[in-house]
Design an enzyme around this catalytic site. Sequence first.
Site, PDB file in Angstrom:
ATOM      1  N   ASP A 137       0.812  -1.216   0.000  1.00  0.00           N
ATOM      2  CA  ASP A 137       0.000   0.000   0.000  1.00  0.00           C
ATOM      3  C   ASP A 137       0.845   1.266   0.000  1.00  0.00           C
ATOM      4  O   ASP A 137       0.314   2.377   0.027  1.00  0.00           O
ATOM      5  CB  ASP A 137      -0.959   0.011   1.193  1.00  0.00           C
ATOM      6  CG  ASP A 137      -0.242  -0.101   2.534  1.00  0.00           C
ATOM      7  OD1 ASP A 137       0.990   0.081   2.581  1.00  0.00           O
ATOM      8  OD2 ASP A 137      -0.921  -0.365   3.548  1.00  0.00           O
ATOM      9  N   ARG A 195      21.724   0.775  -4.583  1.00  0.00           N
ATOM     10  CA  ARG A 195      21.912  -0.540  -3.972  1.00  0.00           C
ATOM     11  C   ARG A 195      22.597  -1.494  -4.952  1.00  0.00           C
ATOM     12  O   ARG A 195      22.666  -1.218  -6.152  1.00  0.00           O
ATOM     13  CB  ARG A 195      20.544  -1.131  -3.608  1.00  0.00           C
ATOM     14  CG  ARG A 195      19.735  -0.231  -2.697  1.00  0.00           C
ATOM     15  CD  ARG A 195      18.265  -0.158  -3.155  1.00  0.00           C
ATOM     16  NE  ARG A 195      17.543   0.855  -2.376  1.00  0.00           N
ATOM     17  CZ  ARG A 195      17.032   0.631  -1.180  1.00  0.00           C
ATOM     18  NH1 ARG A 195      17.107  -0.562  -0.639  1.00  0.00           N
ATOM     19  NH2 ARG A 195      16.423   1.599  -0.536  1.00  0.00           N
ATOM     20  N   ASP A 264      18.950  -6.168  -2.637  1.00  0.00           N
ATOM     21  CA  ASP A 264      18.309  -4.855  -2.768  1.00  0.00           C
ATOM     22  C   ASP A 264      18.397  -4.063  -1.471  1.00  0.00           C
ATOM     23  O   ASP A 264      18.025  -2.883  -1.456  1.00  0.00           O
ATOM     24  CB  ASP A 264      16.850  -5.006  -3.196  1.00  0.00           C
ATOM     25  CG  ASP A 264      16.044  -5.894  -2.260  1.00  0.00           C
ATOM     26  OD1 ASP A 264      16.321  -7.096  -2.224  1.00  0.00           O
ATOM     27  OD2 ASP A 264      15.142  -5.384  -1.564  1.00  0.00           O
TER      28      ASP A 264
END
Length: 501
Positions: A137, A195, A264
């Site tokens: 969300d 990253r 990540d």
Amino acid sequence: MNAPLSPQAGHRIDQLPLANSFADLPPAHYTALMPTPLSKPYLVCASASAAALIGLDIADANDATFIDIFTGNQILEGSKPLSAVYSGHQFGTWAGQLGDGRAILLGDVPAPAIEPSGRMELQIKGAGLTPYSRMGDGRAVLRSSIREFLCSEAMAALGIPTTRSLCVTGSDQIVMREQRETAAVATRMAQSFVRFGSFEHWFYNEKHDELKTLADYVIANFYPQFKTADNPYKALLTEVTLRTAHMIAHWQAVGFMHGVMNTDNMSILGLTLDYGPFGFMEAFNATHICNHTDQQGRYSYARQPQIGEWNCYALGQALLPLIGEVEETQAALRIYKPAFAEKFQELIRAKLGLQTSQPDDGKLFDRLFEVLHGSHADFTLFFRSLGNVQIDVAASWEPVRDLFIDRASFDSWAQQYSARLKVENSDDEARKLAMHAVNPKYVLRNYLAQIAIEKAQNKDFSEVAKLLQVLEKPFDEQPENEKYAALPPDWANDLEVSCSS
């Protein structure tokens, strides 16, 4: 209930000189978008020391403008908000495209003390849906935001490379996780949030031009010394591998467990990045898994050094098209094992108050960790208490011995340690000062964070502020805050943290 914030000279928030160098990359590297406003935000906490890095006046933190900007409800002039794309390996499996699913980069601001770029990026986490949110969300919750805020600042005070946390804002807006929670936004800072997975994204999509563009951007802004190297990309991989090895050695030495060492979540600058289900070791267990989601124990304490190397190899694979030769890539990666071992031994030697290096030190250290594991002695309390020992005063050893169930094993190790100290004519008082300067008395134990979170969920933020104050001086005695150094209560055994934490 907001705790008062001490004034700190600097920019007013509405005068913060914002730019965004990442936005100068081609649009394929990110999606430009605005944060989603959060209803009726309020300040939960702010860090004066983090604010000082960017010359921000922390006295503004309770102002509506400050709160709106760092909630994403108001955009500063010069900001080019965006969410970056990246991919990654999650729990050892290729996960494909990921990206900033709930984080938005506002831009970067001057930070003269930060080398080499002299700038810090500001990123708000929990600022709403992005194209990379997948099934999420885009929101963060108060619980996890407070944990990240406190741990980022605690790690910085411990001298461990880390992203920083400027503040957390909250709202009564409901977010659904395992249960109903309230939303929050955390503002974090770093020279860059690029990253390992940022490079993997382009490698696995076979887009080598974009891969080179990103690598050149990272070198130009954060590793300018490599621009004239014979092979700049090999030099980049070598340095990132070195920094990663050193960072994880610091983690191991202080008993920190990250919990989600996916590629990540690995910083190209060697920073501790993305605080989720982290934990500080309490009752020492080498195989401890701090992430309840990690059923296989991939990211246990004992495996962190190995996984760090694995992640560097994943980065090496991604950079191979730029480096050019497998042998050259492997040569860059070979620095990891010796760099980790050397740094870890250096840190443990300091934690034990040893001034010199001796051939059998490795055996002494290995045996210590075996004894700690056998009795599940409290990691932080052990090293701190050991600093108070006087070699030839038997009574001074008792508080340390009391941490061990198997006292015979500890006594055997203590004899070896005492003999080792005498070899270098160690002085009790000087050793105590040196050991207390590197062995924290205060770390962010899960139960301390939980107490602060539960108060904050009732709009009492004073314990968050108090805990930050304690953790910012982890090596000081702070006799008035002795309770924050205590062993965890029995109820803390039931605390669990997972990837949703």
